[in-house]
Design a protein around this motif. Structure first.
Motif, PDB file in Angstrom:
ATOM      1  N   CYS A 117     -16.488   6.683  13.393  1.00  0.00           N
ATOM      2  CA  CYS A 117     -15.219   7.425  13.306  1.00  0.00           C
ATOM      3  C   CYS A 117     -14.023   6.498  13.526  1.00  0.00           C
ATOM      4  CB  CYS A 117     -15.207   8.549  14.338  1.00  0.00           C
ATOM      5  SG  CYS A 117     -16.432   9.852  14.049  1.00  0.00           S
ATOM      6  N   THR A 118     -14.105   5.604  14.510  1.00  0.00           N
ATOM      7  CA  THR A 118     -12.993   4.681  14.739  1.00  0.00           C
ATOM      8  C   THR A 118     -12.834   3.707  13.576  1.00  0.00           C
ATOM      9  OG1 THR A 118     -14.502   3.253  16.002  1.00  0.00           O
ATOM     10  CG2 THR A 118     -13.159   4.846  17.234  1.00  0.00           C
ATOM     11  N   TRP A 119     -13.954   3.365  12.916  1.00  0.00           N
ATOM     12  CA  TRP A 119     -13.857   2.516  11.717  1.00  0.00           C
ATOM     13  C   TRP A 119     -13.087   3.236  10.617  1.00  0.00           C
ATOM     14  CZ3 TRP A 119     -16.228   3.761   6.985  1.00  0.00           C
ATOM     15  CH2 TRP A 119     -16.087   2.797   5.993  1.00  0.00           C
ATOM     16  N   LEU A 120     -13.373   4.513  10.422  1.00  0.00           N
ATOM     17  CA  LEU A 120     -12.640   5.284   9.407  1.00  0.00           C
ATOM     18  C   LEU A 120     -11.150   5.341   9.739  1.00  0.00           C
ATOM     19  CD1 LEU A 120     -15.022   8.321   8.724  1.00  0.00           C
ATOM     20  CD2 LEU A 120     -14.516   6.414   7.186  1.00  0.00           C
ATOM     21  N   ILE A 121     -10.823   5.541  11.010  1.00  0.00           N
ATOM     22  CA  ILE A 121      -9.418   5.596  11.415  1.00  0.00           C
ATOM     23  C   ILE A 121      -8.738   4.250  11.168  1.00  0.00           C
ATOM     24  CG2 ILE A 121      -7.856   5.927  13.368  1.00  0.00           C
ATOM     25  CD1 ILE A 121      -9.891   7.878  14.532  1.00  0.00           C
ATOM     26  N   SER A 122      -9.440   3.160  11.454  1.00  0.00           N
ATOM     27  CA  SER A 122      -8.849   1.838  11.214  1.00  0.00           C
ATOM     28  C   SER A 122      -8.581   1.616   9.734  1.00  0.00           C
ATOM     29  CB  SER A 122      -9.779   0.753  11.753  1.00  0.00           C
ATOM     30  OG  SER A 122     -10.982   0.665  10.999  1.00  0.00           O
ATOM     31  N   ILE A 123      -9.469   2.076   8.876  1.00  0.00           N
ATOM     32  CA  ILE A 123      -9.244   1.949   7.425  1.00  0.00           C
ATOM     33  C   ILE A 123      -8.001   2.731   7.013  1.00  0.00           C
ATOM     34  CG2 ILE A 123     -10.197   2.467   5.158  1.00  0.00           C
ATOM     35  CD1 ILE A 123     -11.507   0.098   6.486  1.00  0.00           C
ATOM     36  N   LEU A 124      -7.820   3.924   7.563  1.00  0.00           N
ATOM     37  CA  LEU A 124      -6.638   4.725   7.236  1.00  0.00           C
ATOM     38  C   LEU A 124      -5.363   4.060   7.745  1.00  0.00           C
ATOM     39  CD1 LEU A 124      -7.972   8.322   8.026  1.00  0.00           C
ATOM     40  CD2 LEU A 124      -7.635   7.290   5.779  1.00  0.00           C
ATOM     41  N   LEU A 125      -5.407   3.514   8.942  1.00  0.00           N
ATOM     42  CA  LEU A 125      -4.217   2.865   9.497  1.00  0.00           C
ATOM     43  C   LEU A 125      -3.843   1.611   8.719  1.00  0.00           C
ATOM     44  CD1 LEU A 125      -4.935   3.244  13.323  1.00  0.00           C
ATOM     45  CD2 LEU A 125      -3.309   4.539  11.942  1.00  0.00           C
ATOM     46  N   PHE A 126      -4.821   0.857   8.283  1.00  0.00           N
ATOM     47  CA  PHE A 126      -4.525  -0.346   7.497  1.00  0.00           C
ATOM     48  C   PHE A 126      -3.977  -0.005   6.122  1.00  0.00           C
ATOM     49  CE2 PHE A 126      -7.725  -2.811  10.177  1.00  0.00           C
ATOM     50  CZ  PHE A 126      -6.727  -3.459  10.878  1.00  0.00           C
ATOM     51  N   SER A 127      -4.350   1.142   5.585  1.00  0.00           N
ATOM     52  CA  SER A 127      -3.873   1.522   4.257  1.00  0.00           C
ATOM     53  C   SER A 127      -2.513   2.200   4.298  1.00  0.00           C
ATOM     54  CB  SER A 127      -4.894   2.451   3.586  1.00  0.00           C
ATOM     55  OG  SER A 127      -5.060   3.650   4.339  1.00  0.00           O
ATOM     56  N   MET A 128      -2.018   2.605   5.477  1.00  0.00           N
ATOM     57  CA  MET A 128      -0.759   3.362   5.525  1.00  0.00           C
ATOM     58  C   MET A 128       0.519   2.538   5.300  1.00  0.00           C
ATOM     59  SD  MET A 128      -1.707   6.252   8.376  1.00  0.00           S
ATOM     60  CE  MET A 128      -0.106   7.011   8.340  1.00  0.00           C
ATOM     61  N   PRO A 129       0.756   1.329   5.766  1.00  0.00           N
ATOM     62  CA  PRO A 129      -0.031   0.526   6.690  1.00  0.00           C
ATOM     63  C   PRO A 129       0.591   0.506   8.089  1.00  0.00           C
ATOM     64  CG  PRO A 129       1.414  -0.866   5.445  1.00  0.00           C
ATOM     65  CD  PRO A 129       1.761   0.550   5.066  1.00  0.00           C
TER      66      PRO A 129
ATOM     67  N   LYS B 179       2.887 -13.723   8.279  1.00  0.00           N
ATOM     68  CA  LYS B 179       1.589 -14.085   7.711  1.00  0.00           C
ATOM     69  C   LYS B 179       0.652 -12.886   7.666  1.00  0.00           C
ATOM     70  CE  LYS B 179       1.511 -19.031   8.751  1.00  0.00           C
ATOM     71  NZ  LYS B 179       0.748 -20.141   9.388  1.00  0.00           N
ATOM     72  N   LEU B 180       0.750 -12.033   8.675  1.00  0.00           N
ATOM     73  CA  LEU B 180      -0.071 -10.824   8.661  1.00  0.00           C
ATOM     74  C   LEU B 180       0.321  -9.924   7.501  1.00  0.00           C
ATOM     75  CD1 LEU B 180      -2.248  -9.144  10.068  1.00  0.00           C
ATOM     76  CD2 LEU B 180      -0.454  -8.138  11.480  1.00  0.00           C
ATOM     77  N   LYS B 181       1.618  -9.797   7.253  1.00  0.00           N
ATOM     78  CA  LYS B 181       2.069  -8.999   6.108  1.00  0.00           C
ATOM     79  C   LYS B 181       1.628  -9.631   4.794  1.00  0.00           C
ATOM     80  CE  LYS B 181       6.129  -7.085   8.445  1.00  0.00           C
ATOM     81  NZ  LYS B 181       7.612  -7.005   8.457  1.00  0.00           N
ATOM     82  N   LEU B 182       1.559 -10.964   4.774  1.00  0.00           N
ATOM     83  CA  LEU B 182       1.080 -11.636   3.571  1.00  0.00           C
ATOM     84  C   LEU B 182      -0.379 -11.307   3.307  1.00  0.00           C
ATOM     85  CD1 LEU B 182       1.443 -13.723   1.296  1.00  0.00           C
ATOM     86  CD2 LEU B 182       0.818 -15.491   2.954  1.00  0.00           C
ATOM     87  N   VAL B 183      -1.191 -11.256   4.367  1.00  0.00           N
ATOM     88  CA  VAL B 183      -2.608 -10.925   4.213  1.00  0.00           C
ATOM     89  C   VAL B 183      -2.776  -9.509   3.689  1.00  0.00           C
ATOM     90  CG1 VAL B 183      -4.775 -10.598   5.468  1.00  0.00           C
ATOM     91  CG2 VAL B 183      -3.330 -12.577   5.962  1.00  0.00           C
ATOM     92  N   PHE B 184      -1.920  -8.596   4.129  1.00  0.00           N
ATOM     93  CA  PHE B 184      -2.021  -7.198   3.711  1.00  0.00           C
ATOM     94  C   PHE B 184      -1.103  -6.873   2.528  1.00  0.00           C
ATOM     95  CE2 PHE B 184      -3.958  -6.998   7.837  1.00  0.00           C
ATOM     96  CZ  PHE B 184      -4.905  -6.000   7.720  1.00  0.00           C
ATOM     97  N   ASN B 185      -0.565  -7.919   1.863  1.00  0.00           N
ATOM     98  CA  ASN B 185       0.242  -7.753   0.646  1.00  0.00           C
ATOM     99  C   ASN B 185       1.471  -6.882   0.879  1.00  0.00           C
ATOM    100  OD1 ASN B 185      -1.849  -9.160  -0.558  1.00  0.00           O
ATOM    101  ND2 ASN B 185      -2.812  -7.343  -1.421  1.00  0.00           N
ATOM    102  N   LEU B 186       2.101  -7.059   2.035  1.00  0.00           N
ATOM    103  CA  LEU B 186       3.287  -6.262   2.338  1.00  0.00           C
ATOM    104  C   LEU B 186       4.586  -6.993   2.032  1.00  0.00           C
ATOM    105  CD1 LEU B 186       2.275  -4.633   5.723  1.00  0.00           C
ATOM    106  CD2 LEU B 186       2.026  -3.732   3.413  1.00  0.00           C
ATOM    107  N   ASP B 187       4.508  -8.283   1.645  1.00  0.00           N
ATOM    108  CA  ASP B 187       5.720  -9.031   1.343  1.00  0.00           C
ATOM    109  C   ASP B 187       6.037  -9.043  -0.136  1.00  0.00           C
ATOM    110  OD1 ASP B 187       3.525 -10.504   0.659  1.00  0.00           O
ATOM    111  OD2 ASP B 187       4.497 -12.447   1.045  1.00  0.00           O
ATOM    112  N   GLU B 188       5.107  -8.570  -0.950  1.00  0.00           N
ATOM    113  CA  GLU B 188       5.360  -8.531  -2.374  1.00  0.00           C
ATOM    114  C   GLU B 188       6.236  -7.344  -2.724  1.00  0.00           C
ATOM    115  OE1 GLU B 188       1.745  -8.583  -4.486  1.00  0.00           O
ATOM    116  OE2 GLU B 188       1.157 -10.596  -3.816  1.00  0.00           O
ATOM    117  N   GLY B 189       7.048  -7.513  -3.717  1.00  0.00           N
ATOM    118  CA  GLY B 189       7.891  -6.429  -4.174  1.00  0.00           C
ATOM    119  C   GLY B 189       9.196  -6.316  -3.447  1.00  0.00           C
ATOM    120  N   LYS B 190       9.487  -7.251  -2.502  1.00  0.00           N
ATOM    121  CA  LYS B 190      10.761  -7.172  -1.797  1.00  0.00           C
ATOM    122  C   LYS B 190      11.921  -7.433  -2.738  1.00  0.00           C
ATOM    123  CE  LYS B 190       9.293  -8.287   2.886  1.00  0.00           C
ATOM    124  NZ  LYS B 190       9.447  -9.225   4.017  1.00  0.00           N
ATOM    125  N   GLY B 191      11.720  -8.389  -3.665  1.00  0.00           N
ATOM    126  CA  GLY B 191      12.779  -8.664  -4.638  1.00  0.00           C
ATOM    127  C   GLY B 191      13.058  -7.473  -5.517  1.00  0.00           C
TER     128      GLY B 191
END
Length: 326
Positions: free
Chosen positions: A189-201, A277-289
Motif C-alpha cells: 500500500c505504501t508503494w502505491l502511495i509513493s507511485i501516486l506522489l511521484f506522479s503528482m509530483p 537535479k532531483l527535478k531533472l530526474v523527474f523531468n520537472l525542468d522541461e517545458g519552462k521555456g
C-alpha cells in the motif's frame, strides 16, 4: 493403516506439483504486460528525460512485483537432504530419495523425489503443501495426508510442524508468517502511495513513502527471523539430517527493502541539497521555456505611443473615426 484387498491403502497417483506457482505466474505476467506497455510509449517521451522516465518505471514495477509476489512464494526457508529411507508404512523396502522442505508465510511444502524416480514399481515424485493461514487448518491437512496414505518421509517431516508435536514450532511459524504477511501488504500500500506522489509530483513525500515501504519490508524479515531462530527438533533420516537455510524469497525481500531505503534517502537528500537535479530526474525542468512564452502571450498589449490611433469602421459606413488619446 490397514490393508485393503491385499494392498497398502495408498492412492494410485502421485501428487506432483505444477511446474510453477500459478499465482506467481499471474502476478509476473501482469507486471510484465505493464512494462511492455510503457516500453511501447517510450518513444513518445522527448529529450534526455526518456532514460530517467524508463528507469523510474522499471524500478517502480520491480518493487511492486516483488512485494506482491513474495506473499505467495514458498521458499523463505529451504532445505534438502539425500537419504535412504522407507517409502511406505508396514513395508521394509528402502528407497533412495531427495527430500526437500520449503517454508513460506502460509505453510510448508514438502517434496520427495526418487533417485531414480521409478523405484519399487512406483513413480516417486511428490510435492505436498500443508497450509497454516487464517482460513486453513494445518492439523486437518495433515490428517488428510494420513488418510490418503502419503509416503512416510513426507508424513514424518509434516508431523514436526503440527500443533501436537513436541517440537512446538507450529505456533511460532504461524504467528510470524501472519505478521510478516501483514507488514508486506502494508508495504504494498505504501508503494502505491509513493507511485501516486511521484506522479503528482510531490517528490519529498514520495521519498518518505519509499522509506516507509523499506521499513515495513525489513520488519517482515525480522518477524520471520524470530521464527527461524526458535529451537527445532532434528529431522533425521538415518545418519542424514535435513537442515534448512534462508531461501530466495528472504534474500529477495532483503535486497528490495535495501533498494527502497537507498532510493528514499536519495530523494530526500537531493530534495534538500540539490533540488534542481532531483527535478531533472523527474523531468520537472522541461517545458519552462514554453511556460514563459505561454505566460507572455497572455500579457495585455502595451499602449500605443502615437498621439492618435485611427480606427477603421466597416467599409459600408464610408467614414473615418478619429480617437484622441487622453
Amino acid at each position: 493403516m490397514t490393508l485393503w484387498n491385499g494392498s497398502f491403502p495408498f492412492y494410485p497417483g502421485t501428487n506432483a506439483c505444477f511446474p510453477f506457482d500459478t499465482t506467481w505466474a499471474v502476478i509476473v505476467s501482469v507486471f510484465l504486460s505493464m512494462l511492455a506497455t510503457f516500453i511501447i510509449i517510450l518513444p513518445g517521451i522527448r529529450g534526455r528525460g526518456r532514460l530517467f522516465w524508463f528507469l523510474r518505471v522499471v524500478m517502480g514495477l520491480f518493487v511492486g512485483a516483488v512485494v506482491l509476489t513474495i506473499q505467495f512464494t514458498r521458499d523463505w526457508e529451504t532445505g534438502w537432504v539425500t537419504a535412504n529411507t522407507s517409502y511406505k508404512s508396514f513395508s521394509r523396502a528402502l528407497v533412495n530419495t531427495d527430500i526437500g522442505l520449503h517454508i513460506g508465510l502460509a505453510g510448508v511444502n514438502i517434496t520427495l523425489v526418487g533417485n531414480p524416480v521409478n523405484q519399487v514399481n512406483e513413480t516417486i515424485n511428490y510435492n505436498e503443501h500443508f497450509a497454516w493461514s487464517f482460513d486453513a487448518d494445518y492439523d486437518h491437512s495433515y490428517g488428510e495426508g494420513l488418510e490418503k496414505g502419503l509416503p512416510s518421509p513426507i508424513l514424518y517431516v509434516a508431523e514436526k510442524f503440527t500443533t501436537q508435536s513436541p517440537c512446538g514450532v507450529h505456533r511460532q511459524y504461524r504467528i510470524s508468517g501472519h505478521y510478516a504477511s501483514l507488514t508486506l501488504w502494508m508495504a504494498f500500500c505504501t508503494w502505491l502511495i509513493s507511485i501516486l506522489l511521484f506522479s503528482m509530483p510531490i517528490l519529498l513525500y514520495g521519498g518518505y513513502m519509499l522509506l516507509l515501504t523499506a521499513t515495513l519490508m525489513l520488519f517482515s524479515l525480522l518477524f520471520f527471523f524470530t521464527a527461524r531462530n526458535t529451537p527445532k527438533c532434528p529431522i533425521q533420516f538415518g545418519p542424514a539430517s535435513l537442515k534448512t537455510e534462508y531461501g530466495g524469497s528472504f534474500w529477495l525481500t532483503l535486497a528490495t527493502g535495501l533498494l527502497c531505503l537507498l532510493l528514499g534517502l536519495g530523494v530526500i537528500i537531493l530534495n534538500s541539497v540539490q533540488p534542481e537535479k532531483l527535478k531533472l530526474v523527474f523531468n520537472l525542468d522541461e517545458g519552462k521555456g514554453e511556460e514563459k512564452v505561454r505566460d507572455k502571450s497572455y500579457l495585455p498589449a502595451e499602449p500605443s505611443s502615437s498621439v492618435q490611433d485611427v480606427l477603421m469602421v466597416p467599409v459600408g459606413e464610408l467614414c473615418e473615426v478619429t480617437a484622441t488619446q487622453l
